[in-house]
Design an enzyme around this catalytic site. Structure first.
Site, PDB file in Angstrom:
ATOM      1  N   LYS A   1       0.817  -1.217   0.000  1.00  0.00           N
ATOM      2  CA  LYS A   1       0.000   0.000   0.000  1.00  0.00           C
ATOM      3  C   LYS A   1       0.850   1.267   0.000  1.00  0.00           C
ATOM      4  O   LYS A   1       0.468   2.281   0.573  1.00  0.00           O
ATOM      5  CB  LYS A   1      -0.993   0.003   1.171  1.00  0.00           C
ATOM      6  CG  LYS A   1      -1.926  -1.183   1.197  1.00  0.00           C
ATOM      7  CD  LYS A   1      -2.667  -1.357  -0.133  1.00  0.00           C
ATOM      8  CE  LYS A   1      -3.611  -0.194  -0.440  1.00  0.00           C
ATOM      9  NZ  LYS A   1      -4.325  -0.378  -1.733  1.00  0.00           N
TER      10      LYS A   1
ATOM     11  N   GLY B   1       2.194   2.381  -3.097  1.00  0.00           N
ATOM     12  CA  GLY B   1       2.331   2.801  -4.477  1.00  0.00           C
ATOM     13  C   GLY B   1       2.891   1.726  -5.380  1.00  0.00           C
ATOM     14  O   GLY B   1       3.380   2.026  -6.469  1.00  0.00           O
TER      15      GLY B   1
ATOM     16  N   THR C   1       1.396  -0.879  -7.114  1.00  0.00           N
ATOM     17  CA  THR C   1       0.683  -1.065  -8.382  1.00  0.00           C
ATOM     18  C   THR C   1       0.881   0.141  -9.289  1.00  0.00           C
ATOM     19  O   THR C   1       0.994   0.007 -10.519  1.00  0.00           O
ATOM     20  CB  THR C   1      -0.807  -1.319  -8.118  1.00  0.00           C
ATOM     21  OG1 THR C   1      -0.948  -2.423  -7.217  1.00  0.00           O
ATOM     22  CG2 THR C   1      -1.554  -1.620  -9.408  1.00  0.00           C
ATOM     23  N   TRP C   2       0.914   1.310  -8.694  1.00  0.00           N
ATOM     24  CA  TRP C   2       1.167   2.529  -9.449  1.00  0.00           C
ATOM     25  C   TRP C   2       2.518   2.444 -10.172  1.00  0.00           C
ATOM     26  O   TRP C   2       2.627   2.712 -11.371  1.00  0.00           O
ATOM     27  CB  TRP C   2       1.149   3.713  -8.490  1.00  0.00           C
ATOM     28  CG  TRP C   2       0.868   5.042  -9.110  1.00  0.00           C
ATOM     29  CD1 TRP C   2       0.663   5.324 -10.435  1.00  0.00           C
ATOM     30  CD2 TRP C   2       0.748   6.279  -8.419  1.00  0.00           C
ATOM     31  NE1 TRP C   2       0.425   6.666 -10.602  1.00  0.00           N
ATOM     32  CE2 TRP C   2       0.475   7.272  -9.386  1.00  0.00           C
ATOM     33  CE3 TRP C   2       0.855   6.649  -7.079  1.00  0.00           C
ATOM     34  CZ2 TRP C   2       0.301   8.618  -9.047  1.00  0.00           C
ATOM     35  CZ3 TRP C   2       0.677   7.980  -6.743  1.00  0.00           C
ATOM     36  CH2 TRP C   2       0.404   8.954  -7.715  1.00  0.00           C
TER      37      TRP C   2
ATOM     38  N   HIS D   1       7.430  -7.356  -1.974  1.00  0.00           N
ATOM     39  CA  HIS D   1       7.340  -6.572  -0.743  1.00  0.00           C
ATOM     40  C   HIS D   1       8.508  -6.891   0.192  1.00  0.00           C
ATOM     41  O   HIS D   1       8.480  -6.535   1.378  1.00  0.00           O
ATOM     42  CB  HIS D   1       6.007  -6.827  -0.036  1.00  0.00           C
ATOM     43  CG  HIS D   1       4.815  -6.256  -0.757  1.00  0.00           C
ATOM     44  ND1 HIS D   1       4.831  -4.992  -1.299  1.00  0.00           N
ATOM     45  CD2 HIS D   1       3.593  -6.770  -1.017  1.00  0.00           C
ATOM     46  CE1 HIS D   1       3.656  -4.756  -1.867  1.00  0.00           C
ATOM     47  NE2 HIS D   1       2.897  -5.807  -1.713  1.00  0.00           N
TER      48      HIS D   1
ATOM     49  N   VAL E   1      -3.616   3.430   7.104  1.00  0.00           N
ATOM     50  CA  VAL E   1      -5.031   3.597   6.768  1.00  0.00           C
ATOM     51  C   VAL E   1      -5.369   2.857   5.481  1.00  0.00           C
ATOM     52  O   VAL E   1      -6.395   2.171   5.385  1.00  0.00           O
ATOM     53  CB  VAL E   1      -5.384   5.098   6.650  1.00  0.00           C
ATOM     54  CG1 VAL E   1      -6.812   5.274   6.151  1.00  0.00           C
ATOM     55  CG2 VAL E   1      -5.201   5.797   7.987  1.00  0.00           C
TER      56      VAL E   1
END
Length: 263
Positions: A7, A9, A11-12, A64, A90
């Site tokens: 979380k 970035g 995939t971006w 990761h 979050v």
């Protein structure tokens, strides 16, 4: 190798690499198949290796695992992305809530109902090589980012920040192109960047969300929830914010703390 905490970035960055390598936003199969997650437990590793071996284009692989857990090869470019850890917290919670029933069953134990209790558990947990929270505690996030921060000047290491991508996507895509030695005109970079805006990627969630080939999400579009920063302010009160500041200061050097928190 695209190496990020979850979380942050990932995939971006995979999409940005795809745009540069293929010089088109039109992909012939889901992004998660083109750029597989090498250390996932949702796919057979032998199948993933075979899939990679069959690729004839320049490969870009998701992991990761921090930089200190990856083999070092001078011919490989290692790409990292940083993000405010509070926003990572979050975003990860929102992603967990969107997991399919099968995927949720693999996470050990329900989280506390109180969001502040979950925050303190996340903030105070010690670094762990193996974690039922998939390594997204504050200590694990900072450790991951520190492995890139300490080697950010290496010729085959490229470090980006989520906020910079949001502020100037064409400029950061151009910087990525330079790091990967891919030659595109500034005009083409600007055109390609349009396919990597949040709204554009959300519209193509069935193609671009990770794990779509494994039924990972209840709603693929829900993976691209808001793409915004500062959501943590609605969760942390003043006491929790002060606690976070002390804790992150224990885990990271002042220069890394400043880089992780640009606002």
């Amino acid at each position: 190798m695209i190496s990020t905490p979850a979380k942050s970035g990932t995939t971006w960055m995979q999409m940005l690499c795809a745009l540069l390598i293929f010089d088109t936003p039109d992909l012939d199969r889901p992004l998660t198949e083109i750029s597989p997650w090498l250390d996932t437990t949702t796919h057979n590793v032998t199948d993933v290796h075979a899939q990679l071996e069959a690729q004839r284009h320049r490969r870009f692989i998701k992991t990761h695992t921090p930089l200190d857990g990856l083999p070092h090869h001078p011919e490989v470019t290692y790409v990292g992305v940083g993000r405010d850890p509070r926003d990572v917290m979050v975003s990860f919670e929102n992603a967990t809530a969107n997991l399919s029933a099968e995927a949720r069953a693999r996470i050990e134990g329900p989280p506390p109902a109180d969001p502040l209790e979950r925050f303190y558990r996340w903030a105070d947990a010690e670094f762990a090589l193996h974690s039922t929270t998939r390594g997204v505690t504050l200590a694990n996030i900072v450790h991951h980012q520190r492995t890139f921060w300490d080697r950010r000047d290496a010729p085959n290491v490229a470090l980006f920040h989520y906020q910079d991508l949001k502020a100037d996507l064409p400029g950061e895509l151009g910087r990525l192109a330079a790091a990967l030695s891919i030659d595109h005109t500034p005009e083409r970079i600007t055109e390609l960047a349009k396919a990597a805006t949040f709204d554009s990627m959300r519209r193509r969630a069935d193609e671009l969300a990770p794990g779509v080939d494994a039924g990972l999400w209840r709603d693929n579009q829900g993976f691209f929830r808001t793409g915004s920063s500062g959501q943590w302010r609605a969760v942390l009160d003043e006491r929790a914010t002060e606690h976070y500041d002390r804790r992150v200061g224990e885990l990271a050097t002042p220069d890394l703390v400043a880089w992780l928190h640009p606002n």
